[in-house]
Design a protein around this motif. Structure first.
Motif, short mmCIF file in Angstrom:
data_model
loop_
_atom_site.label_atom_id
_atom_site.label_comp_id
_atom_site.label_asym_id
_atom_site.label_seq_id
_atom_site.Cartn_x
_atom_site.Cartn_y
_atom_site.Cartn_z
N GLU A 187 0.85 -1.21 0.00
CA GLU A 187 0.00 0.00 0.00
C GLU A 187 0.87 1.25 0.00
O GLU A 187 0.59 2.23 -0.70
CB GLU A 187 -0.92 0.02 1.22
N ASN A 188 1.96 1.21 0.78
CA ASN A 188 2.86 2.37 0.78
C ASN A 188 3.47 2.60 -0.59
O ASN A 188 3.62 3.72 -1.03
CB ASN A 188 3.97 2.17 1.82
N SER A 189 3.84 1.49 -1.27
CA SER A 189 4.43 1.63 -2.61
C SER A 189 3.42 2.22 -3.58
O SER A 189 3.76 3.05 -4.43
CB SER A 189 4.88 0.27 -3.14
N ASP A 211 0.87 4.15 -2.78
CA ASP A 211 0.72 5.56 -2.41
C ASP A 211 1.89 6.40 -2.93
O ASP A 211 1.75 7.60 -3.16
CB ASP A 211 0.64 5.72 -0.88
N ALA A 212 3.07 5.75 -3.09
CA ALA A 212 4.24 6.49 -3.56
C ALA A 212 4.31 6.51 -5.10
O ALA A 212 5.37 6.77 -5.67
CB ALA A 212 5.51 5.87 -2.98
N ASN A 213 3.17 6.20 -5.74
CA ASN A 213 3.05 6.26 -7.21
C ASN A 213 3.97 5.30 -7.96
O ASN A 213 4.46 5.63 -9.05
CB ASN A 213 3.34 7.69 -7.71
N ASP A 252 8.14 7.29 -5.51
CA ASP A 252 8.73 8.59 -5.18
C ASP A 252 9.96 8.56 -4.27
O ASP A 252 10.76 9.49 -4.29
CB ASP A 252 7.67 9.48 -4.51
N GLY A 253 10.05 7.52 -3.45
CA GLY A 253 11.20 7.44 -2.55
C GLY A 253 11.03 8.31 -1.32
O GLY A 253 10.09 9.11 -1.21
N ILE A 254 11.96 8.12 -0.36
CA ILE A 254 11.92 8.90 0.89
C ILE A 254 13.27 9.62 1.03
O ILE A 254 14.32 9.02 0.84
CB ILE A 254 11.72 7.97 2.12
N HIS A 308 2.49 7.65 14.15
CA HIS A 308 1.68 8.79 13.71
C HIS A 308 2.47 9.77 12.86
O HIS A 308 2.21 10.95 12.90
CB HIS A 308 1.04 9.51 14.90
N ALA A 309 3.45 9.25 12.14
CA ALA A 309 4.16 10.12 11.22
C ALA A 309 3.75 9.71 9.82
O ALA A 309 3.93 8.57 9.42
CB ALA A 309 5.67 9.95 11.39
N THR A 310 3.13 10.61 9.11
CA THR A 310 2.65 10.31 7.76
C THR A 310 2.82 11.53 6.87
O THR A 310 2.76 12.65 7.35
CB THR A 310 1.16 9.88 7.78
N LEU A 313 -4.03 5.12 0.30
CA LEU A 313 -4.39 3.88 0.99
C LEU A 313 -4.03 3.97 2.47
O LEU A 313 -4.73 3.49 3.33
CB LEU A 313 -3.69 2.69 0.33
N GLY A 314 -2.88 4.58 2.75
CA GLY A 314 -2.48 4.76 4.15
C GLY A 314 -2.79 6.17 4.57
O GLY A 314 -3.02 7.04 3.74
N PHE A 315 -2.85 6.40 5.87
CA PHE A 315 -3.01 7.78 6.36
C PHE A 315 -2.79 7.86 7.85
O PHE A 315 -2.72 8.93 8.43
CB PHE A 315 -4.38 8.36 6.00
N ALA A 339 1.80 1.98 10.21
CA ALA A 339 2.26 0.68 9.70
C ALA A 339 3.75 0.49 9.91
O ALA A 339 4.16 -0.51 10.53
CB ALA A 339 1.90 0.54 8.24
N LEU A 340 4.57 1.40 9.43
CA LEU A 340 6.02 1.19 9.53
C LEU A 340 6.47 1.06 10.99
O LEU A 340 7.18 0.11 11.32
CB LEU A 340 6.79 2.29 8.80
N PRO A 341 6.07 1.97 11.91
CA PRO A 341 6.50 1.78 13.29
C PRO A 341 6.00 0.46 13.88
O PRO A 341 6.72 -0.20 14.65
CB PRO A 341 5.90 2.97 14.05
N SER A 395 13.01 0.24 -1.12
CA SER A 395 13.05 -1.19 -0.90
C SER A 395 13.03 -1.43 0.60
O SER A 395 13.90 -0.96 1.32
CB SER A 395 14.32 -1.75 -1.55
N ILE A 396 11.99 -2.09 1.08
CA ILE A 396 11.89 -2.33 2.52
C ILE A 396 11.96 -3.82 2.79
O ILE A 396 11.26 -4.61 2.15
CB ILE A 396 10.58 -1.74 3.08
N THR A 397 12.88 -4.20 3.69
CA THR A 397 13.04 -5.61 4.03
C THR A 397 12.66 -5.84 5.48
O THR A 397 13.10 -5.09 6.35
CB THR A 397 14.50 -6.05 3.82
P1 ADP Z 1 1.02 5.87 6.27
O1 ADP Z 1 1.07 5.02 5.07
O2 ADP Z 1 -0.26 5.72 7.02
O3 ADP Z 1 1.36 7.31 5.99
P2 ADP Z 1 3.27 4.32 7.17
O4 ADP Z 1 3.77 4.05 8.52
O5 ADP Z 1 2.80 3.17 6.36
O6 ADP Z 1 2.11 5.38 7.31
O7 ADP Z 1 4.38 5.09 6.37
C1 ADP Z 1 4.92 6.28 6.93
C2 ADP Z 1 5.43 7.20 5.85
O8 ADP Z 1 6.58 6.64 5.24
C3 ADP Z 1 4.45 7.42 4.71
O9 ADP Z 1 3.53 8.46 4.99
C4 ADP Z 1 5.40 7.79 3.57
O10 ADP Z 1 5.71 9.15 3.60
C5 ADP Z 1 6.66 7.01 3.88
N1 ADP Z 1 6.76 5.77 3.09
C6 ADP Z 1 6.54 4.52 3.53
N2 ADP Z 1 6.74 3.62 2.54
C7 ADP Z 1 7.10 4.32 1.44
C8 ADP Z 1 7.44 3.97 0.08
N3 ADP Z 1 7.45 2.70 -0.34
N4 ADP Z 1 7.75 4.97 -0.77
C9 ADP Z 1 7.75 6.27 -0.35
N5 ADP Z 1 7.44 6.66 0.89
C10 ADP Z 1 7.11 5.70 1.80
#
Ligand code: ADP
Ligand code: MG
Length: 612
Positions: free
Chosen positions: A33-35, A37-39, A62-64, A76-78, A93-95, A99-101, A144-146
């Motif tokens: 879902e994060n991927s 959202d990142a287009n 888009d990358g981070i 709560h960082a989004t 999809l996310g907001f 998820a990541l934490p 790339s998240i592992t």
């Molecule tokens: P959410 O999706 O609800 O914003 P997450 O914990 O899933 O929260 O992700 C936190 C933030 O990390 C996202 O808002 C986004 O900015 C960044 N992020 C996570 N995964 C990706 C990804 N694959 N590509 C780009 N940014 C990402």
């Protein structure tokens, strides 16, 4: 008195991980879902041991930025919303930023990411929620998240993990859903190095084929229409192609997979008059609604949504699906590229007034639902044409309720089960091409010969299985069975069992089997229906007693497919049946339906007022 503690973020994150991250498939879901959202246009998921030892999700999105990596791991960082108002208009999809934490707190997690405008990528590592600092690293564009060793620090949760094989299936189902819901993105799934799924991102038909195989497309209507301001697109299988469980039902709302009662009951009610009991429609539908009339923030996994007006949604879907299945002329406007028209109908009818009315769409965005009583409010404010929609929906729902009651009324009452047979039975005759009439001098017996026939075959077949002496008969033309990956894996695993049961199958190309022979006693088995039924139960067959269940199923299905309705029992079979009935009181068919019903002489005498 107990002390009230404010939990540290480490503890808090583990608790919320419990809600969002149940198993490897939930990790895959959140990361993909994060991927999206990142287009991203290309997303690759690779798992080891069903994701239990490792999950990697890589995208070209888009990358981070390096300085944001640590933030991404904070609760709560989004980057997707910033104020309360945004919550009412969520299109990502996310907001929630959890998820990541949450994943990080229960695993060893590495993020490598590079936005397109950066020269280098950056990397951050976190173990059990404790993260290091971001460092430069070589990377291609994207993220790339592992996630390694999921639940390594939460043994209680680890215990609840299933076998690698079933965690893998769950992930396959998850990725398959993403493929269907995001047909413009190309997905790859590798499990232990082997490619399991691969989609091309070139549209819904291709995505559908990737998941369900080419043959499924032919069994479906492709629809694309708009009703009441709701865009409804996707595949509806013809009723004959219904499945034995609900796992072939997929609905997306604005690109998000949902499980919603209003939507699913609208679809199943529309199908209900076409389906036998315990058959479930097969569909992949995608709905688009303005995001301000749906609330996505009602479910921890965001699986369910709340509509501002259920009736409008129900009515729109019910009416579209019904029209397609009823094959009314209006279906011509809904079904796309209907090489094969759903109906033999005069196309002239489309220009008839009624269809013009149908085209008058009711725009959802006309509804202003800030009130507690939205429906009433709208009913008062809107023009007649709009109130008609509500009236229409009400009528649908009422007529459905009525139909349901009617069918319930017609359901036969349960019949008595224990039948004592002591004297000789005499065959009186056969009635309605279905029932055998017998008498024993005292009472009358009606025997469902179809059910009886099934029972005879079932017993015969089980006897052969027990004695391991199944006579098989080679097929003149081998039957070719093409399946999707999941189904293939299921049958492959059970190949020996099928062979033991006299259904000899062997691998024949990718995701394909060749059936070489079948048991003689079921020589005219309809293999298509048989395998269709067996694989459609695949998701419900996860118990340890799988072999038992499958054996029974094969026997039952085999018998069922071997009998065509209207088949008569021969004399030998009737004799056999009578002797079985004598020795087994309350005999039932393999599906549990009664085979015989006794009508006592007293009862008959009462009908004719011989006695009162
Ligand atoms: P959410 O999706 O609800 O914003 P997450 O914990 O899933 O929260 O992700 C936190 C933030 O990390 C996202 O808002 C986004 O900015 C960044 N992020 C996570 N995964 C990706 C990804 N694959 N590509 C780009 N940014 C990402
Ligand atoms: Mg997210």
């Amino acid at each position: 008195m107990a002390n009230i503690n404010v939990l540290s973020s480490k503890v808090y994150n583990r608790i919320s991980a419990g809600e969002v991250i149940e198993r490897p498939a939930s990790v895959v879901k959140e990361l993909v879902e994060n991927s999206i959202d990142a287009n991203a246009s290309n997303i690759t998921v690779s798992i080891l041991s069903g994701g239990i030892s490792s999950i990697n999700v890589s995208d070209d999105g888009d990358g981070i930025e390096k300085n944001q990596l640590k933030l991404a791991l904070l609760p709560h960082a989004t980057s997707k919303i910033s104020c309360v108002d945004d919550l009412y208009n969520v299109s990502s999809l996310g907001f929630r930023g959890e998820a990541l934490p949450s994943i990080a707190s229960v695993s060893k997690l590495t993020i490598v990411s590079k936005p397109k405008n950066q020269q280098f990528g950056a990397k951050i590592y976190s173990e059990g929620g404790v993260s290091g600092v971001a460092e430069d690293t070589a990377s291609s564009d994207g993220t790339s998240i592992t996630v390694d060793n999921l639940f390594f620090n939460t043994p209680a949760r680890e215990k609840f993990l299933k076998t690698a094989r079933s965690e893998e299936s769950e992930i396959i189902v998850t990725v398959a859903r993403f493929i269907l819901g995001n047909p413009d993105i190309s997905f790859k799934l590798y499990s232990d190095g082997k490619q399991v799924l691969s989609s091309y991102g070139d549209g819904l038909e291709s995505a559908f084929i990737c998941v369900y195989g080419v043959s499924a497309v032919k069994e479906c209507y492709y629809i694309d229409t708009e009703k009441n301001g709701i865009v409804i697109k996707g595949y509806l299988a013809k009723p004959e192609y219904a499945k034995g469980n609900r796992s072939y039902q997929t609905v997306f709302l604005n690109g998000r997979f949902i499980q919603n009662q209003t939507v699913s009951s609208a679809i199943s009610n529309a199908y209900s008059s076409y389906l036998m009991k315990r058959r479930y429609p097969f569909y992949v539908l995608s709905l688009e609604l303005p995001s301000d009339v749906v609330d996505c923030n009602v479910h921890p996994n965001k699986l369910d949504v709340r509509f501002q007006n259920n009736q409008v949604v129900y009515g729109a879907i019910y009416s579209v699906v019904s029209k397609v299945l009823d094959g009314s002329a209006q279906a011509l406007d809904i079904v796309v590229g209907n090489k094969e028209k759903p109906i033999e109908n005069n196309v002239d009818y489309v220009t008839h007034n009624e269809s013009v009315l149908e085209k008058e769409t009711f725009k959802f965005d006309k509804l202003v639902f800030n009130d507690v009583k939205p429906e009433q409010d709208v009913l008062n404010k809107e023009e007649k044409s709009d109130t008609d929609i509500f009236a229409e929906n009400k009528r649908y729902i009422e007529s459905l309720e009525l139909n349901k009651k009617e069918t319930e009324k017609q359901e036969p009452k349960p019949v008595q089960t224990a039948i004592k047979l002591e004297i000789d039975l005499k065959v009186v005759g056969q009635a309605l091409n279905t029932y055998l009439i017998l008498e024993d001098g005292l009472d009358l017996y009606l025997i469902d010969q179809h059910a009886a026939h099934e029972r005879i075959l079932f017993d015969k077949f089980n006897e052969q299985i027990k004695n391991q002496d199944i006579l098989t008969q080679p097929l003149l033309i081998p039957y070719i069975l093409t399946l999707n990956y999941l189904e293939y894996g299921f049958i492959e695993e059970k190949k020996d069992l099928f062979n033991q049961l006299g259904i000899e199958i062997e691998q024949f190309g990718q995701n394909t089997f060749k059936v070489n022979s079948v048991p003689v006693c079921i020589a005219d088995l309809n293999l298509k229906n048989f395998f269709d039924d067996v694989v459609s139960d695949l998701f419900s067959l996860k118990s340890v007693t799988l072999n038992e269940v499958l054996r029974d199923k094969i026997a039952v299905k085999a018998c069922k497919s071997a009998i065509k309705s209207g088949d008569k029992l021969n004399d030998k079979e009737i004799d056999l049946l009578i002797s079985m009935l004598k020795s087994n009181l309350g005999l039932k068919c393999p599906h549990g339906r009664p085979i015989a019903v006794k009508i006592s002489r007293t009862e008959i005498d009462k009908w004719f007022k011989r006695i009162v």
